[in-house]
Design a protein around this motif. Structure first.
Motif, PDB file in Angstrom:
ATOM      1  N   UNK A   1      -0.294   7.403  42.506  1.00  0.00           N
ATOM      2  CA  UNK A   1      -0.940   6.447  41.603  1.00  0.00           C
ATOM      3  C   UNK A   1      -2.358   6.861  41.256  1.00  0.00           C
ATOM      4  N   UNK A   2      -3.035   7.532  42.185  1.00  0.00           N
ATOM      5  CA  UNK A   2      -4.391   7.983  41.932  1.00  0.00           C
ATOM      6  C   UNK A   2      -4.453   9.394  41.345  1.00  0.00           C
ATOM      7  N   UNK A   3      -3.285   9.975  41.099  1.00  0.00           N
ATOM      8  CA  UNK A   3      -3.249  11.278  40.434  1.00  0.00           C
ATOM      9  C   UNK A   3      -3.757  12.425  41.286  1.00  0.00           C
ATOM     10  N   UNK A   4      -3.626  12.303  42.631  1.00  0.00           N
ATOM     11  CA  UNK A   4      -4.111  13.359  43.490  1.00  0.00           C
ATOM     12  C   UNK A   4      -3.218  14.593  43.381  1.00  0.00           C
ATOM     13  N   UNK A   5      -3.795  15.737  43.732  1.00  0.00           N
ATOM     14  CA  UNK A   5      -3.151  17.024  43.490  1.00  0.00           C
ATOM     15  C   UNK A   5      -2.016  17.322  44.455  1.00  0.00           C
ATOM     16  N   UNK A   6      -1.272  18.372  44.126  1.00  0.00           N
ATOM     17  CA  UNK A   6      -0.218  18.892  45.008  1.00  0.00           C
ATOM     18  C   UNK A   6      -0.803  19.207  46.380  1.00  0.00           C
TER      19      UNK A   6
ATOM     20  N   UNK B   1       3.708   6.844  46.922  1.00  0.00           N
ATOM     21  CA  UNK B   1       3.862   6.375  45.543  1.00  0.00           C
ATOM     22  C   UNK B   1       2.640   5.620  45.041  1.00  0.00           C
ATOM     23  N   UNK B   2       2.156   4.684  45.855  1.00  0.00           N
ATOM     24  CA  UNK B   2       1.130   3.751  45.396  1.00  0.00           C
ATOM     25  C   UNK B   2      -0.305   4.157  45.728  1.00  0.00           C
ATOM     26  N   UNK B   3      -0.454   5.275  46.419  1.00  0.00           N
ATOM     27  CA  UNK B   3      -1.819   5.760  46.636  1.00  0.00           C
ATOM     28  C   UNK B   3      -1.982   7.194  46.141  1.00  0.00           C
ATOM     29  N   UNK B   4      -1.207   8.119  46.700  1.00  0.00           N
ATOM     30  CA  UNK B   4      -1.369   9.527  46.320  1.00  0.00           C
ATOM     31  C   UNK B   4      -1.002   9.749  44.851  1.00  0.00           C
TER      32      UNK B   4
ATOM     33  N   UNK C   1      -6.670   0.966  45.884  1.00  0.00           N
ATOM     34  CA  UNK C   1      -7.720   1.586  46.674  1.00  0.00           C
ATOM     35  C   UNK C   1      -7.574   1.237  48.142  1.00  0.00           C
ATOM     36  N   UNK C   2      -8.449   1.818  48.961  1.00  0.00           N
ATOM     37  CA  UNK C   2      -8.443   1.560  50.399  1.00  0.00           C
ATOM     38  C   UNK C   2      -9.844   1.115  50.803  1.00  0.00           C
TER      39      UNK C   2
END
Length: 381
Positions: A162-167, A157-160, A95-96
């Motif tokens: 890893x959190x399963x965010x969309x295309x 890799x570790x935010x977008x 998280x941030x």
């Protein structure tokens, strides 16, 4: 206002999952929060709250970000991970919770001013600002000049991912970083190293004509029914709809002037007779002053509220499809195609630049599919 941090937490109270919202007392913050549909104050809990769902939490987060509040959701994330770990293995997500350093914040503020001077839309400005705050919050220990290629790969890799965010989310982050670095006069090969994800070829979800009729007629609130009806009747994007001013309407001739739609393109959109009747009834009842759809305290109606109206309406009639406000636009276009409307006319109505964009509706139109003759029909088995 920018220095106020709002904390999210989750609590199960009397059998219901609640999203708790806390912050150091501030009158303007309190009043702004109360305007979000569903938020209430609890004397017992001594906190603002709303019913918890991922959709509501994300919508509230975006609503608060519009006013530049910082949202601390660390407790919410920990609560979710702790609960999930008891029943299944959860991939640890990063998280941030930190802010970028002050020098970077100044650069982002300057970038925003530059985008406004270049007449970027407010939606794009807010989206890009949010992306940059997340990226530099993720790398809060580094200054602008210290960011290297591996930092962008790490964020991807570790935010977008890893959190399963969309295309779309990933693409927006790349666009924001590229434009930001270009504005800073730095070599954008750093941002160019972020590869764009492979675009998904998803067909739009559409409702049948009967489904649209049923759920629109089930809405008792005149304002809500009028708002969702015009999205379908005129095939509008939600931003276009909420930007309509009363002076842009010509109900006698049956059209509305859509100003600065997507890509800053103006167009005239016809309004069907039944929609004109509904609009006249709505205007007589609510008497909007400036915008056709206005909030409780004046000004433009919130897209967050519009999404919540749609969600409640679909729940009432038991439609379980994955439906958004944009689905009404997709449904409008598909139903026009099925009724024999020329694809070029549909392109003009929707404000598409390219006919290729409009052609996607030929893939979901049942009429087009029904015209295909399958050779198996000639078999006798």
């Amino acid at each position: 206002m920018q220095n106020i941090t709002i904390k999210f937490d989750k609590l199960n109270h009397m059998g219901q999952d609640l999203l708790l919202i806390s912050f150091p007392y501030d009158y303007d913050t309190k009043e702004y929060l109360k305007e979000f549909n569903g938020v209430r104050w609890s004397k017992e809990l001594k906190s603002f709250y709303t019913l918890f769902s991922k959709t509501t939490t994300n919508a509230l987060f975006q609503y608060l970000r519009k006013r530049k509040y910082y949202v601390d959701y660390e407790a919410l994330k920990n609560s979710y991970n702790q609960k999930s770990s008891t029943s299944r293995i959860v991939r640890k997500k990063i998280g941030i919770s930190k802010k970028p350093n002050q020098n970077v914040l100044k650069k982002i503020h300057s970038f925003k001013k530059w985008m406004r001077q270049r007449r970027y839309s407010e939606n794009t400005i807010n989206t890009y600002e949010s992306m940059l705050l997340m990226f530099f919050g993720f790398h809060h220990t580094k200054g602008l000049q210290e960011i290297v290629k591996t930092d962008l790969e790490n964020f991807n890799t570790n935010y977008i991912l890893a959190n399963g965010y969309s295309f779309t989310y990933q693409n927006q982050a790349i666009n924001a970083l590229k434009l930001f670095y270009k504005h800073q006069g730095r070599d954008i090969t750093i941002a160019d190293s972020l590869e764009r994800p492979k675009k998904q070829s998803k067909l739009p979800e559409v409702l049948s004509i009967d489904e649209v009729k049923n759920f629109l007629s089930s809405i008792s609130n005149l304002k809500h029914r009028t708002l969702l009806s015009i999205l379908y009747a005129c095939g509008l994007r939600i931003g276009e709809c909420l930007n309509i001013k009363t002076k842009n309407l010509n109900l006698e001739r049956g059209f509305t002037h859509i100003k600065s739609g997507k890509g800053r393109k103006d167009r005239y959109v016809p309004i069907p007779n039944q929609m004109c009747i509904l609009l006249n009834k709505y205007i007589d009842a609510y008497k909007p002053v400036d915008y056709l759809f206005e909030g409780a305290n004046g000004g433009k109606y919130s897209p967050v509220s519009a999404r919540q109206i749609l969600k409640r309406s679909l729940s009432t009639v038991g439609i379980k499809k994955s439906i958004t406000l944009h689905t009404l636009r997709h449904s409008h276009a598909t139903h026009l195609l099925e009724s024999g409307t020329d694809i070029r006319y549909i392109q003009e109505l929707l404000g598409h630049n390219s006919p290729k964009t409009t052609m996607i509706y030929t893939h979901v139109s049942s009429t087009s599919l029904d015209r295909i003759k399958n050779p198996f029909d000639d078999f006798t088995i």
